[in-house]
Write a protein that holds these residues in place. Sequence first.
Motif, short mmCIF file in Angstrom:
data_model
loop_
_atom_site.label_atom_id
_atom_site.label_comp_id
_atom_site.label_asym_id
_atom_site.label_seq_id
_atom_site.Cartn_x
_atom_site.Cartn_y
_atom_site.Cartn_z
N MET A 124 88.38 71.89 40.62
CA MET A 124 87.96 70.73 41.54
C MET A 124 87.87 69.50 40.57
O MET A 124 86.62 69.05 40.49
N ILE A 125 88.61 69.20 39.98
CA ILE A 125 88.93 68.10 39.28
C ILE A 125 89.65 66.95 39.78
O ILE A 125 90.35 67.00 40.66
N GLY A 126 89.67 65.77 39.09
CA GLY A 126 90.46 64.53 39.52
C GLY A 126 89.82 64.23 40.75
O GLY A 126 88.64 63.89 40.77
N ASN A 127 90.58 63.74 41.78
CA ASN A 127 90.06 63.33 43.00
C ASN A 127 89.29 64.33 43.94
O ASN A 127 88.60 63.78 44.81
N LYS A 128 89.20 65.60 43.35
CA LYS A 128 88.33 66.66 44.06
C LYS A 128 86.89 66.60 43.68
O LYS A 128 86.22 67.24 44.51
N PHE A 129 86.63 65.91 42.81
CA PHE A 129 85.31 65.75 42.38
C PHE A 129 84.84 64.33 42.04
O PHE A 129 85.56 63.40 41.29
N GLN A 130 83.82 63.81 42.80
CA GLN A 130 83.40 62.42 42.57
C GLN A 130 81.97 62.50 42.50
O GLN A 130 81.13 63.28 42.98
N SER A 131 81.67 61.61 41.28
CA SER A 131 79.93 61.31 40.97
C SER A 131 79.95 60.08 41.04
O SER A 131 80.49 59.13 40.86
#
Length: 722
Positions: free
Chosen positions: A170-177
């Motif tokens: 869940m990296i890149g566009n799959k994880f937003q903070s």
Amino acid sequence: MFALSQFCCSLSWSKGEIEQTEFMFLLTGGVGLQNTIANPDPSWLQDKSWDEICRADELHGKAFIKSPDEFRPVYDCKEPCSVPLPAPWCNQLSSLQKMIIIRCLRPDKMLPAITKYVSCYLGKKFVQPPPFDLGKSYLDSNSTIPLVFVLSPGADPMASLLKFANDKDMIGNKFQSISLGQGQGPIAAKMISTAMQNGTWVCLQNCHLAVSWMSNLEKICENFSPATCHQDFRLWLTSYPSSKFPVTILQNGVKMTNEPPTGLCLNLLQSYLSDPIWEKLLYGLCFFHALVQERKKFGPLGWNIPYGFNESDLRISIRQLQLFINEYENVPFEAITYLTGECNYGGRVTDDWDRRLLMTILADFYNKDIVKFRYPFSPSGEYFAPPKSTYEDYVLFIKNLPSSQHPEVFGMHENVDISKDLQQTKLLFDSLLLTQGGGTKGGSSSGSDSTLFDIANDILTQVYPILSKFPVLYEECMNTVLVQEMERYNALCSTIRVSLQNLLKAIKGLVVMDSELEAVAASLAVGKVPEKWAKRSYPSLKPLGSYVNDFLSRLRFLQVWYETKKPCVFWLSGFYFPQAFLTGAMQNYARKYHIPIDLLGFDFEVLPIDTSETAPMDGVYINGLFLDGARWDRGSGFLAEQYPKVLFDSMPIIWIKPTEKKTINASEGLYVCPLYKTSERKGTLSTTGHSTNFVISIMLPTSKSPQHWIKRGVAMLCQLDD
């Protein structure tokens, strides 16, 4: 631990193994105003312990008080919960009743005793904290359940979360903070809406900083459902404990916390594993960082105010240190000391005495001697700067450090461990009392109405207002001080009497028991000073019985002064506002010698006497103060180390002499000792720039360096907590 203790006792209640009165006694030590039975051996048995033993005797109907010397081995042992009680008590008392005995004799060892109780009753796995496992918490969640990180100072879960997101792809566009703050709410809401549809993750950091938007977040979470949320969607939240955080999210969410490393060894290791560091000055800086963090566990003796020093303070200090080392041939210690102590770490410090301590500790690590072989970081030399070597050798050196620390590495006396344990016991019992509804159940006190009636009536019959008229003279400012003190105490006296009179009427059924009276009744039932009284009162941390006796002593002090003459020795602790008394003493001197008061300061002399039949020609004699963190050696007239297990020392008479202001030179052998009203030390910042708990600084002679006592946290107190 307090949650497990509550659960354990609830099970015992359901089985009829313990009584609620015994459990409440364990938490409060019983409620009593005056003990008429004399302490049989004050040489080892404290008056507070003796009073609780007498109340325990009344509670159980068992004669502990006939043979208190038999319990001395329990008092002397380092692990009293492992010492069998003398016969026949070892066989007659239940586990909870044995803990009551330990509470009376050694309250500082209650945490190990309760841990042993829970371990025996529920099993060892309930007293061993589980390792932080993000994967297990994730398995407990689904797309409609938020995952909440409860933040603690010095620990940041984001690194672990990012690694876990990477493991779950869940990296890149799959994880937003996003870090919440002003204007970030709508952006966060849009992130959540998009992630719900696409099945991605969203992390909202620092929810405690967006209090006004928390109601919107609560509505968003209430609308989560399997129909509207993709099964892979997850909402992660981070927040420090806050009363404004939505309760429904807490109830429905998966809650996690990751405590910062405890102990110097783990703290140093974390600093080194997260960044390759190997220079001696950098090792000293990391050691300093670990020390200032670990001192928080000692409460007011460590820091007046617990500050949230964290890794960011260390990182910026490291970068600045490396910059100066690379740019200058000789290390500019004055510059890096200012940047690290006054700016980076000192930027969090709001108390002047804490700032003095911070700079004193830093001076041990930012100096030219640190490059010497085995430069000691502690008096014993057990901790020292390692020889210059490779990064791997530094890590190995840290791993070989002791896992637990003796207080001397912090520059503190071994008695500080007792103070720390007492604070932990108080926190545990106060937390357990909150689960009892403050001592009330169903709107009535945990004790019977007759007991509550007796307590209220006993206080009411003793507390009476005092006369508040006295001639005000230009030549005698103390008359004005007396009148002002009488007015303040009469206002408090009126508050106490009215609330008790109304409570007695409510118990008799003559008036309605409203929420305010219920709060008073709940506090009296558990031996605490009601909040209504505390708002009008002088600062005090004493329990109800001690508070009432202390209040009556203050009234008698003023009454005797009014009826006879000005005292030769003033009980400084007996003043509601001691600063006004000190100002009055200085004003008397200024008017007598016609000197502008703004040119005057105080000089101090500790006299080797406890009483005096005469007053000084100038200035005032005071008494009633206690030394915390050190002892006063009456023979030499210097500060000295504490005796084992003796946490406070009574000061003899101190002569406060108004004199022309002068600068204190550190080479004069004087320790500038702050005087506080209570042991809490911290208070709110007043218009004078000082804490409301701070009274004055007093110069005390010392044969050791003042820095020695600064690191020990030495201060004087107007009153103790007992």
